[in-house]
Design a protein around this motif. Structure first.
Motif, mmCIF file in Angstrom:
data_model
loop_
_atom_site.group_PDB
_atom_site.id
_atom_site.type_symbol
_atom_site.label_atom_id
_atom_site.label_comp_id
_atom_site.label_asym_id
_atom_site.label_seq_id
_atom_site.Cartn_x
_atom_site.Cartn_y
_atom_site.Cartn_z
ATOM 1 N N ILE A 145 0.816 -1.221 0.000
ATOM 2 C CA ILE A 145 0.000 0.000 0.000
ATOM 3 C C ILE A 145 0.852 1.274 0.000
ATOM 4 C CG2 ILE A 145 -1.934 -1.165 1.102
ATOM 5 C CD1 ILE A 145 -1.147 0.180 3.730
ATOM 6 N N GLY A 146 2.179 1.135 -0.162
ATOM 7 C CA GLY A 146 3.043 2.308 -0.240
ATOM 8 C C GLY A 146 3.248 2.978 1.106
ATOM 9 N N PRO A 147 3.880 4.158 1.112
ATOM 10 C CA PRO A 147 4.111 4.875 2.376
ATOM 11 C C PRO A 147 2.812 5.406 2.958
ATOM 12 C CG PRO A 147 4.812 6.203 0.504
ATOM 13 C CD PRO A 147 4.431 4.871 -0.052
ATOM 14 N N ARG A 148 2.712 5.410 4.274
ATOM 15 C CA ARG A 148 1.524 5.911 4.972
ATOM 16 C C ARG A 148 1.969 6.762 6.154
ATOM 17 N NH1 ARG A 148 -3.859 3.558 3.442
ATOM 18 N NH2 ARG A 148 -4.384 3.905 5.636
ATOM 19 N N SER A 149 1.098 7.680 6.543
ATOM 20 C CA SER A 149 1.381 8.529 7.705
ATOM 21 C C SER A 149 0.661 8.039 8.956
ATOM 22 C CB SER A 149 0.963 9.976 7.412
ATOM 23 O OG SER A 149 -0.428 10.034 7.123
ATOM 24 N N ASP A 150 -0.165 6.990 8.818
ATOM 25 C CA ASP A 150 -0.954 6.492 9.954
ATOM 26 C C ASP A 150 -0.455 5.132 10.439
ATOM 27 O OD1 ASP A 150 -1.711 5.195 7.643
ATOM 28 O OD2 ASP A 150 -3.859 5.174 8.098
ATOM 29 N N ILE A 151 0.865 5.009 10.576
ATOM 30 C CA ILE A 151 1.467 3.722 10.957
ATOM 31 C C ILE A 151 0.914 3.200 12.286
ATOM 32 C CG2 ILE A 151 3.613 2.502 11.448
ATOM 33 C CD1 ILE A 151 3.220 3.351 8.511
ATOM 34 N N PRO A 152 0.805 4.023 13.342
ATOM 35 C CA PRO A 152 0.276 3.482 14.601
ATOM 36 C C PRO A 152 -1.078 2.796 14.420
ATOM 37 C CG PRO A 152 1.234 5.640 14.977
ATOM 38 C CD PRO A 152 1.213 5.437 13.495
ATOM 39 N N ALA A 153 -1.980 3.445 13.678
ATOM 40 C CA ALA A 153 -3.306 2.851 13.470
ATOM 41 C C ALA A 153 -3.216 1.549 12.686
ATOM 42 C CB ALA A 153 -4.203 3.846 12.743
ATOM 43 N N LEU A 154 -2.286 1.470 11.735
ATOM 44 C CA LEU A 154 -2.173 0.269 10.907
ATOM 45 C C LEU A 154 -1.728 -0.956 11.711
ATOM 46 C CD1 LEU A 154 -0.578 1.753 7.664
ATOM 47 C CD2 LEU A 154 -2.869 0.790 7.903
ATOM 48 N N PHE A 155 -1.083 -0.727 12.835
ATOM 49 C CA PHE A 155 -0.685 -1.863 13.675
ATOM 50 C C PHE A 155 -1.900 -2.528 14.344
ATOM 51 C CE2 PHE A 155 3.686 0.123 14.061
ATOM 52 C CZ PHE A 155 4.344 -0.921 13.432
ATOM 53 N N ARG A 156 -2.973 -1.781 14.517
ATOM 54 C CA ARG A 156 -4.098 -2.283 15.327
ATOM 55 C C ARG A 156 -4.766 -3.525 14.743
ATOM 56 N NH1 ARG A 156 -7.966 2.332 17.257
ATOM 57 N NH2 ARG A 156 -8.573 0.706 18.718
ATOM 58 N N PRO A 157 -5.003 -3.617 13.426
ATOM 59 C CA PRO A 157 -5.610 -4.851 12.921
ATOM 60 C C PRO A 157 -4.613 -5.985 12.690
ATOM 61 C CG PRO A 157 -5.426 -3.247 11.155
ATOM 62 C CD PRO A 157 -4.962 -2.558 12.404
ATOM 63 N N ALA A 158 -3.324 -5.761 12.982
ATOM 64 C CA ALA A 158 -2.299 -6.769 12.684
ATOM 65 C C ALA A 158 -2.222 -7.840 13.766
ATOM 66 C CB ALA A 158 -0.940 -6.091 12.532
ATOM 67 N N ASN A 159 -1.990 -9.068 13.336
ATOM 68 C CA ASN A 159 -1.778 -10.195 14.252
ATOM 69 C C ASN A 159 -0.304 -10.472 14.499
ATOM 70 O OD1 ASN A 159 -4.377 -11.127 12.331
ATOM 71 N ND2 ASN A 159 -4.706 -11.240 14.540
ATOM 72 N N VAL A 160 0.536 -10.135 13.497
ATOM 73 C CA VAL A 160 1.987 -10.364 13.596
ATOM 74 C C VAL A 160 2.690 -9.219 12.882
ATOM 75 C CG1 VAL A 160 3.924 -11.846 12.890
ATOM 76 C CG2 VAL A 160 1.797 -12.880 13.701
ATOM 77 N N PHE A 161 3.797 -8.766 13.467
ATOM 78 C CA PHE A 161 4.684 -7.826 12.783
ATOM 79 C C PHE A 161 5.926 -8.591 12.343
ATOM 80 C CE2 PHE A 161 8.293 -4.725 13.137
ATOM 81 C CZ PHE A 161 7.987 -4.018 11.987
ATOM 82 N N ALA A 162 6.185 -8.621 11.040
ATOM 83 C CA ALA A 162 7.367 -9.300 10.498
ATOM 84 C C ALA A 162 8.333 -8.246 9.978
ATOM 85 C CB ALA A 162 6.965 -10.255 9.381
ATOM 86 N N PHE A 163 9.557 -8.272 10.463
ATOM 87 C CA PHE A 163 10.574 -7.306 10.044
ATOM 88 C C PHE A 163 11.802 -8.089 9.587
ATOM 89 C CE2 PHE A 163 13.779 -3.925 10.945
ATOM 90 C CZ PHE A 163 13.248 -2.964 10.095
ATOM 91 N N PRO A 164 11.877 -8.411 8.279
ATOM 92 C CA PRO A 164 12.871 -9.372 7.788
ATOM 93 C C PRO A 164 14.204 -8.758 7.385
ATOM 94 C CG PRO A 164 11.377 -8.797 6.026
ATOM 95 C CD PRO A 164 10.931 -8.002 7.226
#
Length: 456
Positions: free
Chosen positions: A317-336
């Protein structure tokens, strides 16, 4: 009232009417080139309590690249601690204007380009000469080489380079990266001669610089750039609801694995895409949400065609300015990531958002995540292992949330903005105090022949 230098300044300092930092400001030339400084302290013969005196603010240049606006909370916090801040960066000035932070444009090429780099050093030297700051601190790979070299043209500026990892040259084993490593070391050895201090975000980088004679006069470990805990919490709670975001992004009731980073090979996106295919084969309802820029990432960027091969279970979805909100529906954060960076800010934010995390064993990530305690670690460039760990977190929600809770507590305690900014402010004041005796001597000798004055 005009007092000759150095007698007048020493008189004020003896009376307690001005601090060391204040004397330092009186020693600096003004922006118009006049070698006089108008003090806020009026010598009317009265004694003023120290807490009621108008402080002379040390001027700090904060130098970075396109994403320098992410450091605005730190700049504002330093301003609150008595520093006058000027941001110098290549990005959009609008966020700085909104925050009330003075901004100067500094354009440079992020990629390998010696001619452009020489021009950038000259531009930065011109800014230093014009601004005459007390201190200048650089962030990111190139600015932290440019600043000490540019500071040779502006004697008296206390230059502080920040090592946020070792970047492309030590993340890649390409012929270009391997051939440029000796150049990188030579430039940092040269930079170390001018830098007043070097701030390392991770101990691994400090050890490397010390081993190769690049650490300079005053190596300091300050872990990470800090995260604005209160500001992040406000953004997390004031943004769109998880249901709204799921609807907007077409995620439905899918399990969500989110990644927030630049869409480059160095950040491990090819490994993530392969891992996504493996996860999809086991849990078809999982959706991978990729957040971050791609078009600006040059030859190392992932192509849109590579991403499209994994539709519909991968959505960029490209760059976003609402990163904190985008974490809320996430089940896992993957940082490879496979990149030798400092402490990744997004890793701290994911922890604050309470999202179970799997990341790589790269030194910057290992500063935050302890495998099996507050998250999971995998080797960089290992898609089968990455997929297995993602599946483990999806299948063991309660265990993942327990680890996420520990991560949040750890980040609030060890990586808060207040903690990091206090450490930087203490470093700045230590450097100013150390520099004063030498500056008194240098300016005193100059005054004997030029009769400089302090105007009060």
């Amino acid at each position: 009232m005009i007092l000759s230098w150095p007698t007048g300044c020493r008189h004020l300092q003896r009376r307690g009417a001005i601090s060391n930092a204040g004397v330092l400001r009186m020693l600096k030339p003004g922006l118009d080139g006049d070698r006089r400084y108008v003090s806020r302290f009026l010598d009317d013969g009265s004694e003023t309590p120290e807490d009621q005196r108008g402080p002379l603010e040390p001027h700090l240049l904060y130098i970075g690249g396109e994403d320098h606006h992410l450091r605005l909370p730190a700049m504002c916090a330093l301003r609150d601690r008595g520093f006058r801040i000027t941001a110098v960066a290549s990005g959009d000035p609008a966020p700085f204007v909104r925050a009330g932070i003075r901004y100067r444009k500094f354009q440079f090429n992020r990629f390998v380009n010696p001619r452009a780099d020489l021009a950038a050093i000259k531009r930065l030297a011109k800014i230093l000469i014009e601004e005459q700051p007390d201190l200048a601190q650089s962030f990111d790979t190139k600015p932290s080489i440019f600043l000490p070299l540019a500071a040779r043209s502006a004697p008296g500026v206390l230059a502080i380079r920040t090592i946020n990892g070792r970047a492309f040259l030590y993340s890649s084993r390409s012929p270009l990266a391997l051939s440029l490593r000796p150049v990188y070391r030579a430039l940092h050895k040269l930079a170390a001669r001018t830098a007043a201090a070097t701030v390392f975000e991770i101990g691994d980088d400090r050890a490397f610089f010390e081993r190769h004679g690049m650490a300079g006069k005053m190596p300091v470990l300050i872990r990470g750039a800090g995260v604005d805990v209160e500001g992040f919490d406000r953004a997390l709670n004031s943004g769109p609801s998880p249901a709204q975001l799921r609807n907007e992004l077409g995620l439905g009731d899918a399990e969500v694995v989110i990644t927030v980073t630049r869409m480059t090979r160095q950040k491990g996106i090819p490994a993530l895409l392969e891992a996504a295919a493996r996860v999809h084969a086991v849990r078809p309802n999982v959706r991978f949400l990729l957040v971050g820029p791609r078009d600006s990432e040059g030859p190392l960027a992932i192509t849109q065609a590579e991403i499209d091969q994994h539709a519909p279970y991968v959505k960029a979805i490209g760059p976003r300015s609402d990163i904190p909100a985008l974490f809320r529906p996430a089940n896992v954060f993957a940082f490879p990531t496979e990149y030798r960076e400092g402490v990744p800010r997004v890793l701290l934010e994911a922890a604050l958002a309470g999202v179970p995390t799997v990341t790589t064993t790269m030194p910057g990530c290992a500063e935050v995540i302890r495998d099996g305690w507050n998250g999971l670690l995998v080797p960089p460039g290992a898609p089968p292992v990455l997929a297995a760990k993602i599946l483990h977190l999806l299948a063991n929600r309660e265990k993942g949330l327990v680890m996420a809770g520990r991560a949040a507590e750890y980040v609030r305690r060890e990586f808060s903005l207040a903690t990091v900014v206090d450490q930087h402010a203490a470093l700045y004041r230590q450097l100013i105090d150390r520099a004063l005796p030498a500056r008194f001597a240098d300016r005193g000798r100059a005054a004997a022949t030029k009769e400089d004055t302090c105007v009060l």
